[in-house]
Design an enzyme around this catalytic site. Sequence first.
Site, PDB file in Angstrom:
ATOM      1  N   SER A   1       6.223   3.868   0.617  1.00  0.00           N
ATOM      2  CA  SER A   1       6.935   3.585   1.929  1.00  0.00           C
ATOM      3  C   SER A   1       8.216   4.065   1.832  1.00  0.00           C
ATOM      4  O   SER A   1       9.078   3.709   1.117  1.00  0.00           O
ATOM      5  CB  SER A   1       7.064   2.247   2.392  1.00  0.00           C
ATOM      6  OG  SER A   1       7.902   1.879   3.483  1.00  0.00           O
TER       7      SER A   1
ATOM      8  N   ASN B   1       8.461   5.693  12.028  1.00  0.00           N
ATOM      9  CA  ASN B   1       8.820   4.265  12.002  1.00  0.00           C
ATOM     10  C   ASN B   1       9.619   4.049  10.596  1.00  0.00           C
ATOM     11  O   ASN B   1       9.842   4.686   9.726  1.00  0.00           O
ATOM     12  CB  ASN B   1       7.478   3.396  11.759  1.00  0.00           C
ATOM     13  CG  ASN B   1       7.049   3.293  10.492  1.00  0.00           C
ATOM     14  OD1 ASN B   1       7.459   2.246   9.719  1.00  0.00           O
ATOM     15  ND2 ASN B   1       6.231   4.154   9.800  1.00  0.00           N
TER      16      ASN B   1
ATOM     17  N   PHE C   1       8.629  -2.996   5.915  1.00  0.00           N
ATOM     18  CA  PHE C   1       7.612  -3.985   5.663  1.00  0.00           C
ATOM     19  C   PHE C   1       7.836  -5.306   6.066  1.00  0.00           C
ATOM     20  O   PHE C   1       8.279  -6.349   5.443  1.00  0.00           O
ATOM     21  CB  PHE C   1       7.703  -4.103   4.039  1.00  0.00           C
ATOM     22  CG  PHE C   1       7.257  -3.108   3.040  1.00  0.00           C
ATOM     23  CD1 PHE C   1       6.611  -2.256   3.362  1.00  0.00           C
ATOM     24  CD2 PHE C   1       7.508  -3.193   1.786  1.00  0.00           C
ATOM     25  CE1 PHE C   1       5.969  -1.027   2.574  1.00  0.00           C
ATOM     26  CE2 PHE C   1       6.759  -2.316   0.900  1.00  0.00           C
ATOM     27  CZ  PHE C   1       6.025  -1.101   1.422  1.00  0.00           C
TER      28      PHE C   1
ATOM     29  N   ASN D   1      10.617   3.342   3.762  1.00  0.00           N
ATOM     30  CA  ASN D   1      11.496   2.366   4.473  1.00  0.00           C
ATOM     31  C   ASN D   1      12.232   1.163   3.453  1.00  0.00           C
ATOM     32  O   ASN D   1      12.781   0.169   4.246  1.00  0.00           O
ATOM     33  CB  ASN D   1      10.975   1.751   5.761  1.00  0.00           C
ATOM     34  CG  ASN D   1      10.689   3.040   6.681  1.00  0.00           C
ATOM     35  OD1 ASN D   1      11.378   3.959   6.682  1.00  0.00           O
ATOM     36  ND2 ASN D   1       9.373   3.302   7.070  1.00  0.00           N
ATOM     37  N   THR D   2      11.958   0.929   2.215  1.00  0.00           N
ATOM     38  CA  THR D   2      12.348   0.068   1.550  1.00  0.00           C
ATOM     39  C   THR D   2      13.120   0.657   0.481  1.00  0.00           C
ATOM     40  O   THR D   2      12.512   1.507  -0.256  1.00  0.00           O
ATOM     41  CB  THR D   2      11.250  -0.803   0.964  1.00  0.00           C
ATOM     42  OG1 THR D   2      10.363  -1.606   1.915  1.00  0.00           O
ATOM     43  CG2 THR D   2      11.773  -1.866  -0.206  1.00  0.00           C
TER      44      THR D   2
ATOM     45  N   ASN E   1       1.154   8.431   2.338  1.00  0.00           N
ATOM     46  CA  ASN E   1       2.117   7.817   3.394  1.00  0.00           C
ATOM     47  C   ASN E   1       2.855   8.768   4.468  1.00  0.00           C
ATOM     48  O   ASN E   1       2.405   9.953   4.509  1.00  0.00           O
ATOM     49  CB  ASN E   1       3.109   7.107   2.755  1.00  0.00           C
ATOM     50  CG  ASN E   1       3.341   5.688   3.293  1.00  0.00           C
ATOM     51  OD1 ASN E   1       3.363   5.693   4.474  1.00  0.00           O
ATOM     52  ND2 ASN E   1       3.092   4.642   2.249  1.00  0.00           N
TER      53      ASN E   1
ATOM     54  N   LYS F   1      -1.372   4.431  -3.363  1.00  0.00           N
ATOM     55  CA  LYS F   1      -1.083   5.302  -2.003  1.00  0.00           C
ATOM     56  C   LYS F   1       0.420   5.985  -2.404  1.00  0.00           C
ATOM     57  O   LYS F   1       1.322   5.206  -2.858  1.00  0.00           O
ATOM     58  CB  LYS F   1      -0.975   4.305  -0.931  1.00  0.00           C
ATOM     59  CG  LYS F   1      -0.562   5.089   0.271  1.00  0.00           C
ATOM     60  CD  LYS F   1      -0.769   4.285   1.603  1.00  0.00           C
ATOM     61  CE  LYS F   1      -0.391   5.104   2.648  1.00  0.00           C
ATOM     62  NZ  LYS F   1      -0.649   4.274   4.339  1.00  0.00           N
TER      63      LYS F   1
HETATM   64  C1  LIG Z   1       4.087   2.039  12.859  1.00  0.00           C
HETATM   65  C2  LIG Z   1       3.545   2.621  11.522  1.00  0.00           C
HETATM   66  C3  LIG Z   1       3.492   1.398  10.530  1.00  0.00           C
HETATM   67  C4  LIG Z   1       2.830   1.696   9.260  1.00  0.00           C
HETATM   68  N1  LIG Z   1       3.067   0.832   8.233  1.00  0.00           N
HETATM   69  C5  LIG Z   1       2.434   1.074   7.160  1.00  0.00           C
HETATM   70  C6  LIG Z   1       2.571  -0.006   6.065  1.00  0.00           C
HETATM   71  O1  LIG Z   1       2.655  -1.077   6.194  1.00  0.00           O
HETATM   72  N2  LIG Z   1       1.919   0.455   4.835  1.00  0.00           N
HETATM   73  C7  LIG Z   1       1.562   1.617   4.407  1.00  0.00           C
HETATM   74  O2  LIG Z   1       1.234   1.887   3.402  1.00  0.00           O
HETATM   75  N3  LIG Z   1       1.623   2.531   5.474  1.00  0.00           N
HETATM   76  C8  LIG Z   1       2.083   2.422   6.690  1.00  0.00           C
HETATM   77  N4  LIG Z   1       2.129   3.326   7.707  1.00  0.00           N
HETATM   78  C9  LIG Z   1       1.532   4.847   7.325  1.00  0.00           C
HETATM   79  C10 LIG Z   1       0.136   4.880   7.480  1.00  0.00           C
HETATM   80  O3  LIG Z   1      -0.914   4.222   7.029  1.00  0.00           O
HETATM   81  C11 LIG Z   1      -0.198   6.405   7.358  1.00  0.00           C
HETATM   82  O4  LIG Z   1      -0.349   6.661   6.027  1.00  0.00           O
HETATM   83  C12 LIG Z   1       0.539   7.273   7.883  1.00  0.00           C
HETATM   84  O5  LIG Z   1       0.953   6.869   9.339  1.00  0.00           O
HETATM   85  C13 LIG Z   1      -0.143   8.647   8.188  1.00  0.00           C
HETATM   86  O6  LIG Z   1      -1.318   8.675   8.855  1.00  0.00           O
HETATM   87  P1  LIG Z   1      -1.357   9.155  10.422  1.00  0.00           P
HETATM   88  O7  LIG Z   1      -0.810  10.419  10.627  1.00  0.00           O
HETATM   89  O8  LIG Z   1      -2.713   8.900  10.825  1.00  0.00           O
HETATM   90  O9  LIG Z   1      -0.458   8.139  11.276  1.00  0.00           O
HETATM   91  C14 LIG Z   1       2.534   3.004   8.983  1.00  0.00           C
HETATM   92  C15 LIG Z   1       2.499   4.029   9.856  1.00  0.00           C
HETATM   93  C16 LIG Z   1       2.857   3.850  11.296  1.00  0.00           C
HETATM   94  C17 LIG Z   1       2.872   4.838  12.208  1.00  0.00           C
END
Ligand SMILES: Cc1cc2nc3c(=O)[nH]c(=O)nc-3n(C[C@H](O)[C@H](O)[C@H](O)COP(=O)(O)O)c2cc1C
Length: 364
Positions: free
Chosen positions: A173, A110, A114, A175-176, A243, A214
């Site tokens: 993140s 992704n 934000f 992406n910012t 993350n 985080k």
């Molecule tokens: C579509 C998507 C959006 C996410 N948005 C955020 C976010 O806004 N803030 C954040 O700290 N992590 C975000 N994450 C990261 C997740 O919280 C997590 O740290 C990461 O996906 C690893 O866990 P997983 O393998 O179980 O998905 C996002 C992940 C995905 C897949």
Amino acid sequence: MITGLEGLARPLLRLLDAETAHRLAIGALKLPPHVKLTADDPRLAVRAFGLNFPNPIGMAAGFDKHGEVPDALLGLGFGFVEVGTVTPQPQRGNPRPRVFRLPRDRAVINRLGFNSEGAAAVLRRLASRADRGGIVGINIGANKDSLDRIADYVRLIETFAPAVSYFAVNISSPNTPGLRDLQQASTLDVLLARVMEARARVSRTAAITPVLVKIAPDLTLGELDDIVGAARRHRVDGMIVGNTTVARPATLRDRTLAAEPGGLSGPPLFALATRMLAETYVRVEGAFDLIGVGGIDSSAAALMKIRAGASLIALYSALVFHGLRLVGRIKSDLFSALRREGLGAIGEMVGLDAAAITAEKWPI
Ligand SMILES: Cc1cc2nc3c(=O)[nH]c(=O)nc-3n(C[C@H](O)[C@H](O)[C@H](O)COP(=O)(O)O)c2cc1C
């Protein structure tokens, strides 16, 4: 029944683009009635950051970015829900498409950037449910075009303190642009000083709200030394490791999609995130608790995270491929593991393998 509906709906949802499917899932979670679960066995309970969690499995940030369905998620059996990331001002995020499923890897990339409805809208929702109980944290981030990013975090701490169980300060993140620079030692020092000062200020009127940091899994061990040092000096309450990754493991099978820019999550992230978790655990030396996130898609993976050093775990990507039933399965398997090993609580397994993991060959 949720399970029957889910079994039917998931193959259909997979035909839709990932973000549209996500919006439909949120819409479905807003519909009553939800299945009433029996209470968790007390042996699954975890006390961390001064809070009592009924079970150790959380909904990771990014699923309920705008605080629309925290109670539905708690009702489905999560021990806690992390809403957000929320930014002070509303912002749209990057242009679509910006979420990609990698079905052969059961992974997600992704680059949402934000997308947030902003603090005011999210606060309205969380404040209206604050007396319902259940652990609902808020993940906070800076606006992309902010002139003072640290001031954004301070403002969000002040805004949300009365309405949430904990803060997750998101400096990881990918992406910012520039956000991850907040993890650098000198900047992080200023950020944490100001965040903890803001928390102390608001705590005079509200209860003390724990502050967690985080981090990214893509740090060098030298950078991790600095971050854990700063976190301990400023007495944060915990860390979330971590993350999504900007790395692309050579084992990825969906090679074309793997070239999409953004953060990778799901099983291909597991080894790296679990190594960083163990590395963090040995550096923290019990000063605070950790939430382990990244690639959990089974009960075995959940158990490995706990043994690597996680007092609590959270997941997101696995729900896309396995559905919400995974949560109940992990809970019952964790419970069986406790019984098999003759243990009275999850806490007795935390970190048992951390030292051994840090001695292994570096993953990826
Ligand atoms: C579509 C998507 C959006 C996410 N948005 C955020 C976010 O806004 N803030 C954040 O700290 N992590 C975000 N994450 C990261 C997740 O919280 C997590 O740290 C990461 O996906 C690893 O866990 P997983 O393998 O179980 O998905 C996002 C992940 C995905 C897949």
